[in-house]
Design a protein around this motif. Structure first.
Motif, mmCIF file in Angstrom:
data_model
loop_
_atom_site.group_PDB
_atom_site.id
_atom_site.type_symbol
_atom_site.label_atom_id
_atom_site.label_comp_id
_atom_site.label_asym_id
_atom_site.label_seq_id
_atom_site.Cartn_x
_atom_site.Cartn_y
_atom_site.Cartn_z
ATOM 1 N N VAL A 62 0.860 -1.183 0.000
ATOM 2 C CA VAL A 62 0.000 0.000 0.000
ATOM 3 C C VAL A 62 0.895 1.230 0.000
ATOM 4 O O VAL A 62 1.844 1.321 0.790
ATOM 5 N N VAL A 63 0.626 2.140 -0.911
ATOM 6 C CA VAL A 63 1.393 3.392 -0.988
ATOM 7 C C VAL A 63 0.474 4.514 -0.528
ATOM 8 O O VAL A 63 -0.566 4.762 -1.145
ATOM 9 N N LEU A 64 0.826 5.121 0.595
ATOM 10 C CA LEU A 64 0.011 6.227 1.136
ATOM 11 C C LEU A 64 0.659 7.543 0.742
ATOM 12 O O LEU A 64 1.777 7.823 1.164
ATOM 13 N N THR A 65 -0.020 8.332 -0.071
ATOM 14 C CA THR A 65 0.633 9.558 -0.525
ATOM 15 C C THR A 65 -0.083 10.815 -0.048
ATOM 16 O O THR A 65 -1.281 10.832 0.179
ATOM 17 N N GLY A 66 0.742 11.882 0.080
ATOM 18 C CA GLY A 66 0.239 13.214 0.398
ATOM 19 C C GLY A 66 0.800 14.199 -0.615
ATOM 20 O O GLY A 66 1.453 13.805 -1.604
ATOM 21 N N ALA A 67 0.573 15.459 -0.360
ATOM 22 C CA ALA A 67 0.907 16.511 -1.324
ATOM 23 C C ALA A 67 2.373 16.471 -1.775
ATOM 24 O O ALA A 67 2.694 16.853 -2.901
ATOM 25 N N GLY A 68 3.275 15.990 -0.892
ATOM 26 C CA GLY A 68 4.701 15.989 -1.228
ATOM 27 C C GLY A 68 5.049 15.143 -2.444
ATOM 28 O O GLY A 68 6.024 15.420 -3.132
ATOM 29 N N VAL A 69 4.238 14.116 -2.748
ATOM 30 C CA VAL A 69 4.565 13.276 -3.906
ATOM 31 C C VAL A 69 4.358 14.061 -5.210
ATOM 32 O O VAL A 69 4.985 13.768 -6.232
ATOM 33 N N SER A 70 3.499 15.074 -5.161
ATOM 34 C CA SER A 70 3.225 15.868 -6.368
ATOM 35 C C SER A 70 3.990 17.191 -6.395
ATOM 36 O O SER A 70 3.882 17.947 -7.368
ATOM 37 N N ALA A 71 4.767 17.470 -5.332
ATOM 38 C CA ALA A 71 5.455 18.771 -5.239
ATOM 39 C C ALA A 71 6.409 18.984 -6.415
ATOM 40 O O ALA A 71 6.466 20.077 -7.000
ATOM 41 N N GLU A 72 7.143 17.931 -6.786
ATOM 42 C CA GLU A 72 8.116 18.092 -7.880
ATOM 43 C C GLU A 72 7.447 18.166 -9.255
ATOM 44 O O GLU A 72 8.122 18.437 -10.252
ATOM 45 N N SER A 73 6.141 17.954 -9.300
ATOM 46 C CA SER A 73 5.393 18.202 -10.546
ATOM 47 C C SER A 73 4.970 19.668 -10.639
ATOM 48 O O SER A 73 4.420 20.093 -11.651
ATOM 49 N N GLY A 74 5.158 20.403 -9.525
ATOM 50 C CA GLY A 74 4.784 21.821 -9.531
ATOM 51 C C GLY A 74 3.483 22.108 -8.819
ATOM 52 O O GLY A 74 2.924 23.200 -8.938
ATOM 53 N N ILE A 75 2.989 21.138 -8.061
ATOM 54 C CA ILE A 75 1.748 21.360 -7.304
ATOM 55 C C ILE A 75 2.107 21.770 -5.871
ATOM 56 O O ILE A 75 2.972 21.158 -5.244
ATOM 57 N N SER A 76 1.435 22.808 -5.384
ATOM 58 C CA SER A 76 1.756 23.313 -4.037
ATOM 59 C C SER A 76 1.325 22.325 -2.962
ATOM 60 O O SER A 76 0.263 21.718 -3.068
ATOM 61 N N THR A 77 2.143 22.221 -1.919
ATOM 62 C CA THR A 77 1.709 21.474 -0.741
ATOM 63 C C THR A 77 0.863 22.442 0.108
ATOM 64 O O THR A 77 0.607 23.578 -0.299
ATOM 65 N N PHE A 78 0.430 21.986 1.271
ATOM 66 C CA PHE A 78 -0.456 22.818 2.093
ATOM 67 C C PHE A 78 0.277 23.549 3.198
ATOM 68 O O PHE A 78 0.076 24.735 3.423
ATOM 69 N N ARG A 79 1.157 22.812 3.906
ATOM 70 C CA ARG A 79 1.703 23.375 5.145
ATOM 71 C C ARG A 79 3.168 23.761 5.055
ATOM 72 O O ARG A 79 3.748 24.211 6.029
ATOM 73 N N ASP A 80 3.813 23.567 3.894
ATOM 74 C CA ASP A 80 5.190 24.054 3.736
ATOM 75 C C ASP A 80 5.134 25.572 3.571
ATOM 76 O O ASP A 80 4.056 26.141 3.357
ATOM 77 N N SER A 81 6.315 26.252 3.662
ATOM 78 C CA SER A 81 6.283 27.700 3.413
ATOM 79 C C SER A 81 5.852 27.904 1.962
ATOM 80 O O SER A 81 6.223 27.119 1.076
ATOM 81 N N ASN A 82 5.071 28.912 1.706
ATOM 82 C CA ASN A 82 4.390 29.159 0.414
ATOM 83 C C ASN A 82 3.317 28.123 0.106
ATOM 84 O O ASN A 82 2.847 28.035 -1.023
ATOM 85 N N GLY A 83 2.954 27.309 1.092
ATOM 86 C CA GLY A 83 1.902 26.307 0.882
ATOM 87 C C GLY A 83 0.538 26.968 0.779
ATOM 88 O O GLY A 83 0.362 28.141 1.116
ATOM 89 N N LEU A 84 -0.445 26.173 0.307
ATOM 90 C CA LEU A 84 -1.789 26.722 0.066
ATOM 91 C C LEU A 84 -2.421 27.307 1.322
ATOM 92 O O LEU A 84 -3.157 28.286 1.260
ATOM 93 N N TRP A 85 -2.128 26.708 2.489
ATOM 94 C CA TRP A 85 -2.776 27.208 3.713
ATOM 95 C C TRP A 85 -2.072 28.440 4.276
ATOM 96 O O TRP A 85 -2.488 28.977 5.295
ATOM 97 N N GLU A 86 -1.016 28.915 3.630
ATOM 98 C CA GLU A 86 -0.463 30.228 4.004
ATOM 99 C C GLU A 86 -1.247 31.335 3.321
ATOM 100 O O GLU A 86 -1.414 32.416 3.852
ATOM 101 N N GLU A 87 -1.726 31.040 2.114
ATOM 102 C CA GLU A 87 -2.409 32.078 1.333
ATOM 103 C C GLU A 87 -3.929 32.056 1.487
ATOM 104 O O GLU A 87 -4.603 33.015 1.124
ATOM 105 N N HIS A 88 -4.464 30.937 1.951
ATOM 106 C CA HIS A 88 -5.926 30.812 2.051
ATOM 107 C C HIS A 88 -6.279 30.282 3.436
ATOM 108 O O HIS A 88 -5.560 29.468 3.991
#
Ligand code: OAD
Length: 233
Positions: A6-32
């Motif tokens: 079983v592979v459990l993934t979160g936003a970090g697996v897509s970060a290198e595709s250019g998708i923002s994570t939520f809780r890193d600096s500049n993450g989506l929950w900093e702006e919204h």
């Protein structure tokens, strides 16, 4: 019989595709604010704002590609029975070729009825607007599990994790329940890996932590796991 991974993934697996994570600096929950764009209350308060937030993310999703981590996860199926359980709402695991994927928090490329949650529509990368209706005549909303809402796939996810021989957790801050609780139900003797540059050690002593980016660490681990089958034979 093939071993179960079983592979459990979160936003970090897509970060290198250019998708923002939520809780890193500049993450989506900093702006919204979460309560403005990711709760039913926020939706009732300002539908335009919520639609715009997800429309922007959906449009961007159409412009990015799966990265080496998504591709390696799909390749694991050459030697293992693999199920991806993801908190992500993007479709990058699908586009990379993984065949069994459970989206715990919904899917950006779908819309659903606000009166009947079983009325779900594929919309690809198109926007949802005020006045876009389901077949029963009610406003369409993003097919996203917001904070405070049930996670319908959760029971199935627990069952799947409980049956896994190997669990690979990738790119998640493990802060959002119930998804974060999945690691607590792994079966005794299951091998657990956790790939995340900021992985915290409090996921359990049995877990092998790999503090690296998914794009490099996942392909390497997948090669090792595929090679280990050849050796066992
Ligand atoms: P977070 O933003 O909380 O965490 C992202 C994790 O990815 C962090 O631990 C980063 O260290 C890690 N990361 C960043 N770049 C990485 C890389 N290149 N390779 C590997 N890891 C990397 O995102 P999630 O844990 O996915 O829910 O958040 C869980 C849920 O909270 C989301 O599904 C979303 C959010 O609110 C909803 O919207 C309902």
């Amino acid at each position: 019989m093939k071993k179960k991974i079983v592979v459990l993934t979160g936003a970090g697996v897509s970060a290198e595709s250019g998708i923002s994570t939520f809780r890193d600096s500049n993450g989506l929950w900093e702006e919204h604010k979460i309560e403005d764009v990711a709760t039913f209350k926020g939706w009732m308060k300002d539908k335009d704002l919520v639609l715009k937030f997800y429309n922007t993310r959906r449009t961007q999703l159409g412009t990015v590609k799966p990265n080496d981590a998504h591709l390696a996860i799909a390749k694991l199926e050459e030697g293992y029975d693999v199920i991806v359980v993801t908190q992500n709402v993007d479709d990058l695991h699908e586009r990379a070729g993984s065949s069994k994927i459970i989206h715990l928090h919904g899917e950006l490329t779908k819309a659903r009825s606000t009166v009947n949650p079983s009325l779900v529509y594929d919309i690809g990368y198109k926007e949802i607007h005020r006045g876009d209706m389901c077949e029963k005549g009610s406003q369409l909303r993003p097919h996203i599990v917001w904070f405070g809402e049930n996670v319908p796939m959760m029971d199935e996810a627990y069952e799947i994790v409980m049956g896994a021989d190997i669990v690979i957790i990738i790119g998640t801050s493990m802060q959002v329940y119930p998804a974060a609780g999945l690691v607590e139900v792994t079966k005794p003797g299951a091998k657990v890996y956790f790939i995340d540059p900021k992985a915290s050690g409090d996921v359990g002593s049995e877990v092998e932590i790999i503090r690296e980016k998914a794009g490099t660490a996942v392909p390497r681990l997948v090669e090792e796991l595929l090679k280990s089958i050849t050796i066992e034979q």
